[in-house]
Motif scaffolding. Structure first.
Motif, PDB file in Angstrom:
ATOM      1  N   HIS A 160      53.904 -11.946  39.737  1.00 25.12           N
ATOM      2  CA  HIS A 160      53.529 -10.775  38.931  1.00 25.12           C
ATOM      3  C   HIS A 160      52.738  -9.764  39.764  1.00 25.12           C
ATOM      4  N   GLU A 161      52.809  -9.921  41.102  1.00 22.35           N
ATOM      5  CA  GLU A 161      52.105  -9.037  42.037  1.00 22.35           C
ATOM      6  C   GLU A 161      50.602  -8.992  41.755  1.00 22.35           C
ATOM      7  N   ARG A 162      50.058 -10.155  41.470  1.00 20.25           N
ATOM      8  CA  ARG A 162      48.615 -10.285  41.270  1.00 20.25           C
ATOM      9  C   ARG A 162      48.093 -11.373  42.195  1.00 20.25           C
ATOM     10  N   ALA A 163      46.757 -11.402  42.348  1.00 21.50           N
ATOM     11  CA  ALA A 163      46.130 -12.496  43.092  1.00 21.50           C
ATOM     12  C   ALA A 163      45.632 -13.518  42.090  1.00 21.50           C
ATOM     13  N   LYS A 164      45.268 -14.702  42.592  1.00 22.23           N
ATOM     14  CA  LYS A 164      44.842 -15.775  41.698  1.00 22.23           C
ATOM     15  C   LYS A 164      43.637 -15.354  40.857  1.00 22.23           C
ATOM     16  N   ASP A 165      42.697 -14.637  41.489  1.00 24.13           N
ATOM     17  CA  ASP A 165      41.473 -14.272  40.782  1.00 24.13           C
ATOM     18  C   ASP A 165      41.701 -13.231  39.687  1.00 24.13           C
ATOM     19  N   SER A 166      42.832 -12.537  39.745  1.00 24.23           N
ATOM     20  CA  SER A 166      43.121 -11.532  38.714  1.00 24.23           C
ATOM     21  C   SER A 166      44.448 -11.855  38.023  1.00 24.23           C
ATOM     22  N   CYS A 167      44.694 -13.137  37.777  1.00 24.66           N
ATOM     23  CA  CYS A 167      46.025 -13.591  37.347  1.00 24.66           C
ATOM     24  C   CYS A 167      46.367 -13.174  35.917  1.00 24.66           C
ATOM     25  N   GLN A 168      45.346 -12.910  35.108  1.00 25.05           N
ATOM     26  CA  GLN A 168      45.558 -12.632  33.677  1.00 25.05           C
ATOM     27  C   GLN A 168      46.373 -13.732  33.000  1.00 25.05           C
ATOM     28  N   PHE A 169      46.279 -14.934  33.517  1.00 23.94           N
ATOM     29  CA  PHE A 169      46.837 -16.132  32.881  1.00 23.94           C
ATOM     30  C   PHE A 169      48.328 -16.027  32.586  1.00 23.94           C
ATOM     31  N   VAL A 170      49.077 -15.445  33.526  1.00 26.39           N
ATOM     32  CA  VAL A 170      50.504 -15.236  33.302  1.00 26.39           C
ATOM     33  C   VAL A 170      51.304 -16.527  33.243  1.00 26.39           C
ATOM     34  N   CYS A 171      50.716 -17.638  33.696  1.00 25.51           N
ATOM     35  CA  CYS A 171      51.477 -18.886  33.636  1.00 25.51           C
ATOM     36  C   CYS A 171      51.677 -19.338  32.194  1.00 25.51           C
ATOM     37  N   ASP A 172      50.981 -18.702  31.228  1.00 23.89           N
ATOM     38  CA  ASP A 172      51.191 -19.084  29.826  1.00 23.89           C
ATOM     39  C   ASP A 172      52.532 -18.588  29.288  1.00 23.89           C
ATOM     40  N   GLN A 173      53.210 -17.750  30.081  1.00 29.94           N
ATOM     41  CA  GLN A 173      54.519 -17.249  29.626  1.00 29.94           C
ATOM     42  C   GLN A 173      55.644 -18.261  29.841  1.00 29.94           C
ATOM     43  N   ASP A 174      55.359 -19.294  30.620  1.00 30.64           N
ATOM     44  CA  ASP A 174      56.415 -20.246  30.971  1.00 30.64           C
ATOM     45  C   ASP A 174      55.964 -21.667  30.637  1.00 30.64           C
ATOM     46  N   PRO A 175      56.215 -22.116  29.418  1.00 27.76           N
ATOM     47  CA  PRO A 175      55.660 -23.392  28.951  1.00 27.76           C
ATOM     48  C   PRO A 175      56.175 -24.612  29.724  1.00 27.76           C
TER      49      PRO A 175
END
Lengths: 325, 301
Positions: free
Chosen positions: B180-195
């Motif tokens: 998502h072109e982000r770094a870990k510290d600013s991830c905005q928890f995008v891994c919640d989109q893929d259960p």
């Protein structure tokens, strides 16, 4: 600071010593070490001679026995530790719990370093290995920032060694089965990653393709040669994104960070590349020795022009910069 | 041989976690490992579900353990690890630094992300207090056989990865954030989109890997049904099944029937394929080859 340099052959070891390495690391020619490549590494006789050459010139030799012994065949790893001690090695670099316990019990006077393959990434892990097996130095995994390394050194009593140049694992070392998933052979078990016998290059239409275990890792338009298919440096597709999902084709160059690493309390700088030529080793060692000499003399270290020696011609400071994550 | 449920490696919301473990309390499994394995940043979103889940599982007669994180680097994460023991349950060590917080004499479990490849390591862990060890999935069957003998002599229950996307690597870098072109510290928890993790295919469309935050999994689901009888003969005491977001109760029930001898492996594979038509399978590590290989055959019954 101590410079720890790679040697895949006796000739490379001599070249590294002559170029000013304080310390050379190498391994035996079998699956007991994590660079188990054909034509590489040392016989028992070669190691004994190499230790003699290094010691006569004030350099140390470390022997990497840093794969995870196979069940039922532990004797091969046990004899590697005994043979390293017999050859006069200054330390062994180990990763496996069982092998650390064995070495501590049967070779208590042989200095033990913890391999990067053990991926000890915090003070608790390092203090655990120091207490349980009297490990004297830890090679830090390439998942840590300079700030974290500084903090770690405040909480431990053992020495730390960090990678500053060469190939870069993006995964926590010793905890990656990507290679065995694609090929059946892994760094942990066999001392190889993305091994050449599972690599296939092909020209298809206008593209050159590099596959590993049948999986396409690179596909480049004709004219551009497909790079070696190291799995985690491959180009893949995920949803609407195509690119280097894990890492670009880069290698580590932290030469500019050496003064900060010294301030962070790091004892030794490690250069990756036991598979590289003796000319490469000599050149890198000379360049980094100029840096450590300048630091020891409290002079500003020279900027290094190492770019053309980097794999894939592009370099990164990896996890040392927090934004890499 | 019985069934152990691995810690859920994915980022699910609190409500989903609640219903998942409520369902699991009814499933024919012997034990469940709970807790956050992959990323400490996720924990505040669902940690309040853990006490309830423990209570429900224990009330249903299941053994429960708490996992450590797979990769512990931050001070906050070290504190979390130190606090695990305070809950009075066995800790499953998935990063060896957790051992620093477990006093000698306190029993613990060892998860598949700790490198147990040989007799020396298994014996050392057993003597340090390990009561249950799940072997790394890449371990060849010959090694499993040797270690099964040692484990019996040392009084350690040995587990083998039975089902689910294989945990292949862990990193300091978050690949979900990177995609998502982000770094870990600013991830905005995008891994919640893929259960169940985000699929990564080769440029030729071969299904290959899946990323799950800082973790890399196989895209194929390991299914060791064909190997269960052999593992049972070796003395392996449990198959480990990894949670997935759909159809998991049925998966547990089918594997329980397989172990009880009430279902053949061919029938299990056939039922799995019917319920999850898009799910690729693998069992290559069971044949000492590339882990991605699949030799299982569905047998219609």
């Amino acid at each position: 600071m101590e410079l720890v340099c790679p040697a895949g052959t006796p000739a490379a070891l001599r070249a590294a010593v002559d170029a000013g390495a304080h310390c050379i690391y190498c391994g035996f020619a079998d699956e007991t070490n994590a660079r188990n490549f054909p034509g590489l590494n040392f016989s028992r006789t070669e190691l004994t001679e190499a230790v003699g050459y290094a010691h006569a010139r004030g350099a140390k030799v470390l022997v990497a026995i840093n794969t995870f012994p196979t069940a039922g065949r532990e004797a091969l790893w046990h004899s590697a530790v005994a043979d390293a001690e017999r050859a006069g090695a200054d330390a062994v670099i180990l990763a496996d719990l069982g092998l650390l316990a064995y070495a501590a019990e049967h070779h208590p006077d042989l200095r033990r370093h913890l391999s990067v393959q053990a991926a000890a990434a915090n003070p608790d892990a390092i203090n655990f290995y120091a207490t349980a097996f009297d490990v004297r130095r830890v090679v830090l995994p390439r998942v840590l920032s300079v700030e974290e390394i500084t903090a770690i050194n405040r909480e431990i009593d053992v020495e730390t060694e960090v990678f500053v140049f060469g190939g870069l694992c993006v995964m926590a070392e010793g905890r990656c089965s990507l290679s065995s998933y694609a090929t059946g052979r892994s760094p942990n078990m066999n001392g190889v990653c993305s091994p050449p016998e599972h690599v296939d290059y092909a020209t298809e239409g206008n593209d050159s393709v590099a596959r590993l275990g049948g999986f396409t890792i690179h596909r480049t338009p004709k004219g551009g040669a497909a790079p070696y298919p190291t799995l985690c440096k491959g180009c893949f597709t995920s949803g609407d994104k195509t690119g280097h999902v894990f890492e670009d084709a880069v290698s580590l160059d932290a030469s500019a960070l050496v003064p900060r690493l010294a301030q962070a309390g790091v004892t030794a700088l490690k250069i990756e590349g036991r598979q590289r030529s003796k000319a490469y080793v000599a050149q890198i060692v000379r360049a980094f020795r100029a840096v450590t000499d300048a630091l020891d003399a409290r002079r500003a270290p020279p900027a290094l022009a190492l770019a053309r020696l980097s794999e894939g011609q592009a370099a990164t400071t990896g996890a040392y910069a927090k934004t890499w994550r | 041989m019985d069934l152990t449920i691995a810690p859920n490696p994915f980022f699910w919301n609190a409500e989903f976690v609640r219903s998942f473990y409520a369902g699991l309390a009814e499933a024919p499994v012997a034990r469940v490992v709970l807790g956050e394995l992959v990323c400490s940043k996720r924990l505040p979103f669902w940690q309040d579900e853990i006490p309830q889940a423990i209570a429900a599982l224990q009330a249903a007669g299941k053994e429960v353990a708490l996992t450590s994180l797979a990769l512990i680097t931050l001070k906050r994460e070290r504190k979390l690890t130190a606090d695990l023991l305070g809950l009075g349950l066995p800790v499953e060590v998935n990063d060896l630094s957790a051992l620093h917080h477990i006093p000698e004499g306190i029993p613990f479990w060892v998860g598949p992300l700790v490198n147990v490849y040989n007799e020396g390591t298994l014996r050392w862990l057993a003597r340090r207090g390990a009561k249950r060890i799940c072997l790394p999935p890449e371990l060849p069957m010959a090694s499993v056989a040797v270690l099964a003998g040692v484990a019996q002599a040392e009084g350690v229950a040995l587990e083998v990865w039975g089902h689910g996307r294989l945990p292949l690597a862990i990193s300091g870098r978050c690949y979900h954030a990177r995609l998502h072109e982000r770094a870990k510290d600013s991830c905005q928890f995008v891994c919640d989109q893929d259960p169940d993790g985000r699929d990564v295919d080769t440029l030729e469309g071969q299904s290959f890997l899946a990323v799950n935050g800082v973790q890399t999994l196989s895209q194929a689901y390991a299914c060791m049904a064909d190997h269960a009888a052999r593992l049972q003969q070796m003395g392996i005491s449990a198959l480990r099944l990894q949670p997935q977001s759909t159809g998991f109760d049925a998966i547990c029930a089918d594997y329980a029937q397989l172990l009880a001898g009430d279902m053949t492996s061919g029938a299990l594979i056939s039922r799995l394929s019917a319920a999850h038509p898009d799910m690729p399978f693998c069992d290559g590590f069971g044949h000492d080859g590339a882990g991605a290989n699949w030799r299982g055959k569905a047998v219609l019954v």
